[in-house]
Design a protein around this motif. Sequence first.
Motif, PDB file in Angstrom:
ATOM      1  N   ASP B  45     -47.481  24.546  -2.625  1.00  0.00           N
ATOM      2  CA  ASP B  45     -48.341  23.511  -3.176  1.00  0.00           C
ATOM      3  C   ASP B  45     -48.150  23.501  -4.698  1.00  0.00           C
ATOM      4  O   ASP B  45     -48.412  24.500  -5.351  1.00  0.00           O
ATOM      5  CB  ASP B  45     -49.796  23.846  -2.806  1.00  0.00           C
ATOM      6  CG  ASP B  45     -50.755  22.789  -3.301  1.00  0.00           C
ATOM      7  OD1 ASP B  45     -50.325  21.915  -4.081  1.00  0.00           O
ATOM      8  OD2 ASP B  45     -51.930  22.841  -2.905  1.00  0.00           O
ATOM      9  N   PRO B  46     -47.679  22.358  -5.251  1.00  0.00           N
ATOM     10  CA  PRO B  46     -47.394  22.341  -6.682  1.00  0.00           C
ATOM     11  C   PRO B  46     -48.618  22.642  -7.542  1.00  0.00           C
ATOM     12  O   PRO B  46     -48.477  23.099  -8.673  1.00  0.00           O
ATOM     13  CB  PRO B  46     -46.899  20.914  -6.931  1.00  0.00           C
ATOM     14  CG  PRO B  46     -47.350  20.130  -5.769  1.00  0.00           C
ATOM     15  CD  PRO B  46     -47.422  21.069  -4.620  1.00  0.00           C
ATOM     16  N   ALA B  47     -49.802  22.385  -7.005  1.00  0.00           N
ATOM     17  CA  ALA B  47     -50.998  22.589  -7.813  1.00  0.00           C
ATOM     18  C   ALA B  47     -51.338  24.068  -7.950  1.00  0.00           C
ATOM     19  O   ALA B  47     -51.928  24.491  -8.937  1.00  0.00           O
ATOM     20  CB  ALA B  47     -52.178  21.834  -7.207  1.00  0.00           C
ATOM     21  N   THR B  48     -50.963  24.876  -6.957  1.00  0.00           N
ATOM     22  CA  THR B  48     -51.397  26.268  -6.997  1.00  0.00           C
ATOM     23  C   THR B  48     -50.244  27.262  -7.138  1.00  0.00           C
ATOM     24  O   THR B  48     -50.468  28.437  -7.383  1.00  0.00           O
ATOM     25  CB  THR B  48     -52.198  26.619  -5.733  1.00  0.00           C
ATOM     26  OG1 THR B  48     -51.411  26.265  -4.601  1.00  0.00           O
ATOM     27  CG2 THR B  48     -53.513  25.881  -5.684  1.00  0.00           C
TER      28      THR B  48
END
Lengths: 535, 313
Positions: B45-48
Motif C-alpha cells: 500500500d503506497p500510503a503505508t
Amino acid sequence: MAVLLLLSGCANSTSTKSNSDETNEKVNSQPKHGGELTYALATSPDSLDPHRSGLAVAVRAFRTIFDSLVVQEPDNSIKPWLATEWTVSEDGKSYTFKLRQDVTFHDGTPFNADAVKYSFDRIINPKTQARNSVALLRPYESSEVLDEYTIKINLSTPSAAFLSNLSQAMLGIVSPSAAEKYGDQFGKNPVGTGPYKFVSWTENADIVVEKNNDYQWGPSIVENKAAPYLDKITFKIIPEEATRIGSVQSGQVLAAETVPPQNIVSLKGDPKNQLLQVNTIGLPYTLFFNQRKEPWNDVRARKAVQLAVDVDAIVKTLYLNTYSRAWSPLTPGILGYDKSLENSNSVDLEKANKLLDELGYVKGEDGIRAKDGKKLTLNYVDGTPNREKRNDIAVIIQQQLKKIGIKVEINITKDIASVVQKNADYDLYGNSQVNSDPNSLRAFYHTTTPQEEAIIKRLGGGSDPELDQLLEEGTVESDPAKRADIYQKVQQKIIDEAWIIPIYVFPYTVAATKSVNGIKFDPLGYPLFNDVTIK
Amino acid sequence: MINVAVTNKILLKISTALVSILGSLILVFFIIYLLPGDPVLSMLDPATATPEMVENLRKELGLNQPLYVQFTEYFTNVLHGDFGQSLVNSEPVLPKILEHFPATLALTIASAVLSVGIGVTFGVLSAIYRNKWIDFIARLIGLFGISMPTFWSGILLILIFSIYLNWFPAMGSDGWVTLVLPSLSLGFVGAGLIIRMVRNSMLEVINEQFIITLRAKGLSERVVMYRHALRNALIPAITIIGLNIGELMAGTVVIETVFSRQGIGRIVADAIMAKDLPVIQGVVFFSAIVYVIVNFLVDISYSIIDPRVRKSN
C-alpha cells in the motif's frame, strides 16, 4: 361500599392485567436465542490473522474472533474493552494499561499482560510479515509486563492516533499459545477472545464461526455484553454482485454486503428485505493532482479544475443519490472533520476560465486551450475500473472540463505500481482510505523526502512547510479539541489550495431479509454481530 | 508396420508435449519480468509502505538475486513438486491447486458433456432438417452460444432459475444441483461452436458420393444418416471438442466467480487481485500441463478413430 369495592376490584383487575401484559411484552422483547446467520462477503479474505491481513473484507470476518484493548465510540472518544483503564506518561511516549482479569482465549489460554506483549511484539517482528497492522502500531517500540494484568507500552515518539489505532481489529489480541502452535498458518486457525470462535474456513466457499459461550466482555458500542444470541455465523464468499444480491432476494443467504446503487434504490421499497447503510470513515474517494507536473504545480490551474468539476452531478448521476458527496480530505465522523467546508465550493465556469486565461492558456479553434503550442491536456489515470463506477467519473469529468478548454485523456490501467507509484506519470488520480484517525492525512499530504520519493511516489507530491508543521503537530497533540483545530486548518488549506477534488464518501451497505435484527456497525463501518437475532 | 508407426507417433507427441510444458514453465517464470511494473511495489500500500518494507519484501521473494539463480531455484523446486508459497497466507501452492482442481474438473466435464450433447444433437438435426423450423432453432442456439459472454448468460440463468423460479441455487459448489446453472452457461459456448461444426460437416458428407451410393443400395435413411454420415461428420467435431476443453478451463475463471464456486479459476482470479505471484504462476503452469495432456489425448484418439490420419503417417 359495594360500588367502591367493585370499583377497586375493577381497578385491581385492570392493573393486574396491564402488569401481565407488560411481562408478556418483556418476554416477547427478550432476544431470541439460537439460529444461524448467513452473511455474504463480496471478496475472499486474505487471512484471518489480524496482524497479517491487509483487506477490509477480512476484518469483517475476524472482528468476530478478536477483541481489542480499547474501543472507539461514534463520538471518537476511547472507552475500555480488554483494558479497564490506562494512563499516559507526561511525555506522551508510554501508555500503562490495566487489563481485565476474567478473560480467556478460545483455546483456554488466559488473557494477560504477556498475551498483549506477545501480540504487539509479533506485529513488529519482520518474520510475521505483518501488513497493515505494523503501520497502525507505529511508533510502537516495546512493551513491559509490570504485573500479570498491567502492561506498559513504549513509543519512540508521541502519537495522538495511538489509542484510536489500538481500537482497530488489525491490532486485536491473539492467543500466544495458538500463534506459536500454528506459526504462519495462524491465519487459517485464528484464536482470540472474541464473541465468536473460529470453526472452519473452506477457501472460496465460506468461513464459519460459532458462539463463544464464555463471552462476558463486550465493548460499550454493543448492547449485549455477554455471549451472542446466534449459534453461528457463516460468511459466504460471493464475489459477483448480481449473484450476491440475488441470493438474499431468493433467501439463500440472510444478508449480503456491498450493494450496488441501483439495488440500493430497489431494496428501499422491498417489503421482504431491509437495507442497512453506514458511511465508512477515513479519506473519501479523492482525486489527487500531481503537483510535480506543470501546470498543476500552480494553484490557479488546480483551482480552475476544482471550479469546473460538478461533483454533485457526478454523485447524483452515478450513485443515484445513494452515496453522499465528499467536501474535505476527510470524511464526516472522523475527529476534526470540518463541516464548514460543506457547500463551500460551487461550480463557476467563468472564474475557472479566467484563471486559465491568467495562466496564458488560450482557446484554439477546437475549443482546447494551448500555450506555447502545447495543448492543455490532463492525464486522468484510474486503476480500479470496475469499482464503484470510478471509470465513469473519469468520463463525466472529461465532458465537464471540455467546457473550459481542458482536454482530458483517460488512461485506465491496472499497472498503478509503475504508472503512479514509480513514475508519477499522471495529472489526476483517485484513491480512498478507511481509517479511524485524521493522522492518516500525513501519509498523503506531508512533504516526502527525496529518498522516499525515489522508492514510492506518494500521491499528490505537493509540498507546503506550513501544512507539514500542522500535520506534525496533529500527530503529537494530545488534547482532542486542539487536535480538531489543527486538522480543521489542514483541511481548509488543502481545499483552499486545491490540492485535491474530493468526490464521494463510500458507504458500507448490507441487504438483509427482515428476519435479521441487530446488526450494528463500529465507527469504521465494520459490522458487529453481538446483538444479532433471527426471527 | 502400423503399430510401429503409431508408437513412433505417440513418442513424437510425448516429446512435443514435454517441450510445450518446459516452454510454459519458462514463460510462467518470466511473467514477472514481462509484465510492466514492479511486483513488489504493486503488492504494498503506497500510503503505508516504507522503503524498509519494500526491501524486506524484495528479499523475501528472492527478487534481489540474479535472474539465473532465481530461475534455477524455481526450476528445481518445480521438479520437486514445490510450486512455492502464497505471499498472502504462506500456504503451499501445489496442495492448494490439487485441493481445488476436482471442482474445476467437475465443472469442465459437465460443461463438455452438455456442449457435446446439445451441439451434436442440434447440429445433426439442423443438417437433416435443413431450412426447416428445427434448423432455425438450432442455428439460433448456436448463435446465442457463440455470442453471449458467459458472465452475462450466467447472470441471466441465475435471475431466471434461481431468483424467480427458485429451482437451482445461485451459488456454491456442493453437489450436482450447484453444477447445473454454471455448466449450462459454460456449455452453451461450446455447444454453439459444435452445432455449426457438425451441421457444416454433415451437409458436406450428405452430398458426397458414398452417401448417394448407400442410398442407391437401398439402405434406410436412418441408417445412412446415423451410421454413416454422422460418423464421418464427427471427426472434425472431435478436434473442436478437444480444443474446447482448453476454452472451458479458461472459462471457469469467469464462471466460478459468477457462481461463487470453488476451483482453480477462482484461485487465480483472487491471486491476480491480491498480486499473489507464486499462486498465479502455479495455476498458470498447472493449467498449461492439463491443457497439453488434454490435447495429447485428443491427438492420440483422433489418429486412432480416423483411419486416414493413421495411415497418413
